[in-house]
Design a protein around this motif. Sequence first.
Motif, PDB file in Angstrom:
ATOM      1  N   THR A  55       0.844  -1.195   0.000  1.00  0.00           N
ATOM      2  CA  THR A  55       0.000   0.000   0.000  1.00  0.00           C
ATOM      3  C   THR A  55       0.875   1.240   0.000  1.00  0.00           C
ATOM      4  N   ALA A  56       1.894   1.244   0.853  1.00  0.00           N
ATOM      5  CA  ALA A  56       2.808   2.379   0.940  1.00  0.00           C
ATOM      6  C   ALA A  56       3.456   2.641  -0.409  1.00  0.00           C
ATOM      7  N   LEU A  57       3.797   1.560  -1.081  1.00  0.00           N
ATOM      8  CA  LEU A  57       4.463   1.660  -2.377  1.00  0.00           C
ATOM      9  C   LEU A  57       3.587   2.424  -3.359  1.00  0.00           C
ATOM     10  N   PHE A  58       2.274   2.203  -3.278  1.00  0.00           N
ATOM     11  CA  PHE A  58       1.367   2.893  -4.202  1.00  0.00           C
ATOM     12  C   PHE A  58       1.035   4.301  -3.740  1.00  0.00           C
ATOM     13  N   LEU A  59       1.359   4.599  -2.486  1.00  0.00           N
ATOM     14  CA  LEU A  59       1.113   5.957  -1.996  1.00  0.00           C
ATOM     15  C   LEU A  59       2.270   6.890  -2.340  1.00  0.00           C
ATOM     16  N   VAL A  60       3.427   6.321  -2.562  1.00  0.00           N
ATOM     17  CA  VAL A  60       4.602   7.145  -2.875  1.00  0.00           C
ATOM     18  C   VAL A  60       4.348   7.886  -4.180  1.00  0.00           C
ATOM     19  N   TYR A 107      10.788   7.029  -2.529  1.00  0.00           N
ATOM     20  CA  TYR A 107      11.339   5.683  -2.680  1.00  0.00           C
ATOM     21  C   TYR A 107      12.494   5.419  -1.725  1.00  0.00           C
ATOM     22  N   ILE A 108      13.121   6.511  -1.229  1.00  0.00           N
ATOM     23  CA  ILE A 108      14.235   6.323  -0.291  1.00  0.00           C
ATOM     24  C   ILE A 108      13.742   5.590   0.962  1.00  0.00           C
ATOM     25  N   TYR A 109      12.516   5.975   1.433  1.00  0.00           N
ATOM     26  CA  TYR A 109      11.971   5.300   2.613  1.00  0.00           C
ATOM     27  C   TYR A 109      11.725   3.829   2.317  1.00  0.00           C
ATOM     28  N   ILE A 110      11.156   3.593   1.116  1.00  0.00           N
ATOM     29  CA  ILE A 110      10.863   2.211   0.712  1.00  0.00           C
ATOM     30  C   ILE A 110      12.157   1.408   0.684  1.00  0.00           C
ATOM     31  N   THR A 170       6.852  -0.746  11.287  1.00  0.00           N
ATOM     32  CA  THR A 170       6.000  -0.645  10.106  1.00  0.00           C
ATOM     33  C   THR A 170       5.050   0.546  10.196  1.00  0.00           C
ATOM     34  N   ILE A 171       4.508   0.781  11.397  1.00  0.00           N
ATOM     35  CA  ILE A 171       3.609   1.934  11.560  1.00  0.00           C
ATOM     36  C   ILE A 171       4.388   3.218  11.302  1.00  0.00           C
ATOM     37  N   ALA A 172       5.600   3.301  11.863  1.00  0.00           N
ATOM     38  CA  ALA A 172       6.435   4.484  11.647  1.00  0.00           C
ATOM     39  C   ALA A 172       6.715   4.672  10.160  1.00  0.00           C
ATOM     40  N   PHE A 173       6.988   3.560   9.500  1.00  0.00           N
ATOM     41  CA  PHE A 173       7.280   3.588   8.071  1.00  0.00           C
ATOM     42  C   PHE A 173       6.072   4.109   7.287  1.00  0.00           C
ATOM     43  N   GLY A 174       4.893   3.582   7.633  1.00  0.00           N
ATOM     44  CA  GLY A 174       3.672   4.020   6.960  1.00  0.00           C
ATOM     45  C   GLY A 174       3.438   5.508   7.182  1.00  0.00           C
ATOM     46  N   GLY A 175       3.676   5.965   8.415  1.00  0.00           N
ATOM     47  CA  GLY A 175       3.518   7.370   8.735  1.00  0.00           C
ATOM     48  C   GLY A 175       4.438   8.237   7.893  1.00  0.00           C
ATOM     49  N   LEU A 176       5.708   7.805   7.782  1.00  0.00           N
ATOM     50  CA  LEU A 176       6.688   8.558   6.994  1.00  0.00           C
ATOM     51  C   LEU A 176       6.219   8.715   5.559  1.00  0.00           C
ATOM     52  N   ILE A 177       5.709   7.603   5.003  1.00  0.00           N
ATOM     53  CA  ILE A 177       5.272   7.614   3.608  1.00  0.00           C
ATOM     54  C   ILE A 177       4.131   8.621   3.422  1.00  0.00           C
ATOM     55  N   ILE A 178       3.163   8.576   4.350  1.00  0.00           N
ATOM     56  CA  ILE A 178       2.026   9.499   4.221  1.00  0.00           C
ATOM     57  C   ILE A 178       2.507  10.933   4.363  1.00  0.00           C
TER      58      ILE A 178
END
Lengths: 286, 264
Positions: free
Chosen positions: B34-39, B45-48, B252-260
């Motif tokens: 999901t995060a990948l499609f939000l980028v 992509y650096i976060y990914i 993972t939650i932190a990662f998702g937050g960063l992406i958003i």
Amino acid sequence: MSIKVENLSYIYMKDTVFEHKALDDVSFEIKDGEFLGLIGHTGSGKSTLIQHLNGLMKPTSGKVFIDEDDINSKTTVKKTIRERVGLVFQYPEHQLFEETVFRDVAYGPKNLGLDDNEIENRVRFALDMVKLDYNEIKDISPFDLSGGQKRRVAIAGVLAMKPKILILDEPTAGLDPRGRDEILGEIKELHETHKITVILVSHSMEDIAKLVDKIIVMNKGKIVFIDKPSVIFRESLMLESIGLGVPQATKLARELKEKGLDIGECLSIEDAKLQILKVLRSKKND
Amino acid sequence: MIKDITIGQYIPADTPVHNLDPRSKIIITFVFITALFLVNTFFGYIYILAFMGIALGLSKISPKYLFRGLKPLVFIIVLTAILNIFMTEGEIIYKLWKLTITKEGLIQAAFMCIRLVFLITGASLLTLTTSPIALTDGIEKLLNPFKKIGVPAHELAMMMTIALRFIPTLLEETDKIMKAQMARGADFESGNMIARAKAMVPLLVPLFISAFRRADELAMAMEARCYRGGDKRTRMKQLKFEMRDIYASIITIAFGGLIIWSRF
């Protein structure tokens, strides 16, 4: 035809965590017209070895020669090797696919590009060799046959290519005692009347002892022994240590000898019977 | 030969990633996708990449394996790139008859390809570090709440387990039959399309017969052991959330937050 194997090694799934050395520096020679037995525990490399003998597998290192031809050189046509070296896999009936027995047996000769007349001759010859009646069976679906008959049709499929060297991987696995004796008898006849070289892979020491001139014993990808059955079966402790045994008759004779009976080496039940009778009779006469 | 296919392969090891509860791993993979499609920027992509890098590092899987999984999908990646390059409208850089290459098209193509590569490698990392059995166990547990609306969770999981279990068996069988027919002079590699298709018959007929035979035998063996499906079935290995699952969830939650956050 002769087979020569030089320093053959084969590594499964090289460069992965699953890497496994299946053959380790194997060398041997089989002369024209020999009947050879290949024994070894499951996973000892027997199947891998025989697949190298007709070019189905490519060695990681080492060479295989059939009549002086290096079978893995670029100039050798694989089909001519497979015509000379016939390989019958374990449970060969699993490879049947045609609608009639005739067409299934004819598959090999057809691939060799022979004409219809010759193909028919070959099919007749092959079915005859495995003691099946050509006229009776040729139009039947192979899937309607019994287990033993299916096996014979499948073996005929390889024989129809008229190989000079025949390799059989456990040809009697899963057959009843009668079916086993019949198949082994047919192989023996083939060897004697057509002078072809035979390599028989088997777990059954009885079968091996009865038929072959020479035995190769394999363990963990290496050849442990190559010798006559009578010599090999003298090493019963060694054979047991690698998960094999000796024929029942050999074991019996050895134990009787330890108990003080004057008896020689035996390889078959027939052999043991004669020897024991001889000893008992001579005792009676004393 | 045919045994070298590695899609869906599991590489056993004892690492924090391997030992994670399969449920966590499946959910994390979903969050990742999901995060990948939000980028929406290259910067995102650096976060990914960082997330992927951490997971890969912890799992001790060699990147070679990950990229091997890409090989069969190269065609799709290339096709995506070509479609994007030629179909996107914008500032024209090069024109050849009716085909035009635009600046936006090139950027879009690069963006999409990176997304695809991450998508495939991310999913591969899941299968590389989770045994098929654990994976289906996880799926079954995650589907459990949907049982109430009639989703046959256990049956689906069992079907998946069996299918996965038989992939290597059938590959081995194919290899064996192929060799047996090659020993009878069959040629699977040369000739035109029609000749090749015809050459497959001696391979496919025995393969189907053996697949049916195996299915029959398996059904019989399951029946003999009184298999009766989902309800009241207990399991030997209970899935359990542990501390490492909590840590992984936090990351993972932190990662998702960063992406958003990176979208704004």
